[in-house]
Enzyme design. Structure first.
Site, mmCIF file in Angstrom:
data_model
loop_
_atom_site.group_PDB
_atom_site.id
_atom_site.type_symbol
_atom_site.label_atom_id
_atom_site.label_comp_id
_atom_site.label_asym_id
_atom_site.label_seq_id
_atom_site.Cartn_x
_atom_site.Cartn_y
_atom_site.Cartn_z
ATOM 1 N N THR A 178 0.825 -1.205 0.000
ATOM 2 C CA THR A 178 0.000 0.000 0.000
ATOM 3 C C THR A 178 0.863 1.260 0.000
ATOM 4 O OG1 THR A 178 -1.741 -1.148 1.152
ATOM 5 C CG2 THR A 178 -1.580 1.184 1.597
ATOM 6 N N ARG A 206 -13.917 -8.103 -0.457
ATOM 7 C CA ARG A 206 -13.169 -7.719 0.757
ATOM 8 C C ARG A 206 -12.650 -6.275 0.653
ATOM 9 N NH1 ARG A 206 -7.707 -5.799 2.014
ATOM 10 N NH2 ARG A 206 -7.147 -6.659 4.034
ATOM 11 N N GLY A 208 -10.235 -3.540 2.864
ATOM 12 C CA GLY A 208 -9.279 -3.489 3.965
ATOM 13 C C GLY A 208 -9.410 -2.226 4.787
ATOM 14 N N ASP A 209 -8.337 -1.899 5.452
ATOM 15 C CA ASP A 209 -8.334 -0.762 6.378
ATOM 16 C C ASP A 209 -8.116 0.569 5.673
ATOM 17 O OD1 ASP A 209 -5.744 -1.902 5.799
ATOM 18 O OD2 ASP A 209 -4.914 -0.422 7.173
ATOM 19 N N THR A 228 -0.091 0.572 6.925
ATOM 20 C CA THR A 228 0.094 -0.439 5.890
ATOM 21 C C THR A 228 0.369 -1.772 6.560
ATOM 22 O OG1 THR A 228 1.502 -1.276 4.131
ATOM 23 C CG2 THR A 228 2.522 0.272 5.668
ATOM 24 N N GLY A 229 -0.292 -2.809 6.088
ATOM 25 C CA GLY A 229 -0.082 -4.115 6.696
ATOM 26 C C GLY A 229 -1.334 -4.954 6.531
ATOM 27 N N GLY A 231 -4.613 -5.692 6.798
ATOM 28 C CA GLY A 231 -5.675 -4.726 7.067
ATOM 29 C C GLY A 231 -6.706 -5.147 8.092
#
Ligand code: ASP
Length: 319
Positions: A178, A206, A208-209, A228-229, A231
């Protein structure tokens, strides 16, 4: 509001599986793209433009680069598509805009900003978001624009792991990456933005964050955050807002607040990743609990820096 503050800018190009034996040419290209993003963002700040402009300028560069998991070079979903998410937030006003699951928007960060500035809503998804994009000055492209062979191969690898029932183990090939940017402008205003293709092999719409305000993206008057990671863990911990609230309510320095969430809370739950944090005094934190995190920053000294590994490894490589 302060006038004449020293501007600052922090960017990331993702945390996650970054091979220490990355080809030097690739590493050079990534560092050059991060540097270009810093230059574009810094040019906006130096021209006295708002933090929001610096954030969108820096992120658009990274979205157009095939080396990051955002815009061109985004990872593939389980059924071989690129579904993009992005969000932006203005710390001075707490206005925010975000989009999720778009498949034809060249620069999702620009659409997120249009949602914030030209719609009555905060978050738009899928076909509706693209219908709104067509009413705005937003560039739409064919899905093939986003495709890179490398990401396609990463999907094939993930699908092989999934087929063998190694769902959890396959997280090592999901390739976070990201992009995000935070800026502090001359008026002392903060802004944050994040843009992503999500995680390789994601299914069923889906999200994510990154596009969820408070999870992957947050800015208020004191502090701006982009995560970032993995999510799901950032969503479950409201990671970005949690960092900012620690700064606001507990009075913690950004480094301490970010450390507590990234290396404390998220790690304890089994998640992984990193975040960038910038406060209204120009304080910067960039913690990660992965091998590396592509990142760059221009502090109040005005000097641009780019890094991938932890400080020791960076020093070792610099020789
Ligand atoms: N946080 C992103 C997501 O889960 C992935 C990433 O950071 O690369 O969608």
């Amino acid at each position: 509001m302060r006038h004449g503050a020293m501007p600052a800018l922090v960017i990331h190009g993702g945390a996650g599986v970054i091979r220490k034996d990355m080809h030097p040419e690739r590493e050079r290209a990534i560092r050059a793209a991060l540097r270009e993003a810093l230059d574009q963002g810094q040019a906006a700040l130096r021209a006295g433009r708002p933090a929001l402009d610096a954030v969108t300028a820096a992120i658009a560069v990274l979205e157009d680069s095939p080396h990051f998991n955002a815009g061109r070079g985004a990872v593939f979903t389980h059924d071989g598509r690129n579904e993009l998410d992005a969000a932006i937030m203005d710390g001075a006003t707490l206005r925010a805009g975000s989009v999720a699951g778009v498949e034809h928007v060249r620069n999702p960060i620009l659409l997120a900003r249009a949602v914030m500035e030209h719609s009555p809503h905060v978050m738009l998804v899928g076909a509706g978001a693209e219908a709104f994009a067509r009413t705005q000055d937003i560039v739409l492209v064919e899905p093939s624009w986003f495709r890179t062979e490398e990401r396609w191969q990463q999907l094939q690898e993930t699908l092989r792991h999934d087929a063998m029932g190694e769902h959890a183990a396959a997280d090592h090939v999901r390739h976070f990456g990201t992009v995000g940017a935070l800026a502090l402008d001359m008026e002392g205003r903060l802004a944050a933005g994040t843009s992503t293709g999500g995680m390789t092999g994601k299914r069923w719409g889906r999200i994510g964050d990154a596009p969820v305000i408070g999870a992957g993206t947050w800015a208020d008057a004191r502090c701006a955050v982009s995560g970032t990671g993995w999510g799901e863990f950032y969503l479950r911990t409201a990671a970005a807002a949690r960092i900012a609230l620690r700064v606001e309510l507990l009075g913690e320095p950004v480094a301490q607040a970010a450390e507590a969430v990234i290396n404390g809370k998220i790690r304890a739950l089994g998640g992984s990743g990193g975040a960038i944090v910038l406060d209204a005094d120009g304080g910067i934190a960039m913690p990660f609990n992965t091998d590396g995190m592509f990142r760059g920053w221009v502090g109040t000294d005005g000097v641009p820096n780019v890094a991938i590994w932890n400080a020791d490894e960076e020093a070792r490589r610099a020789g």
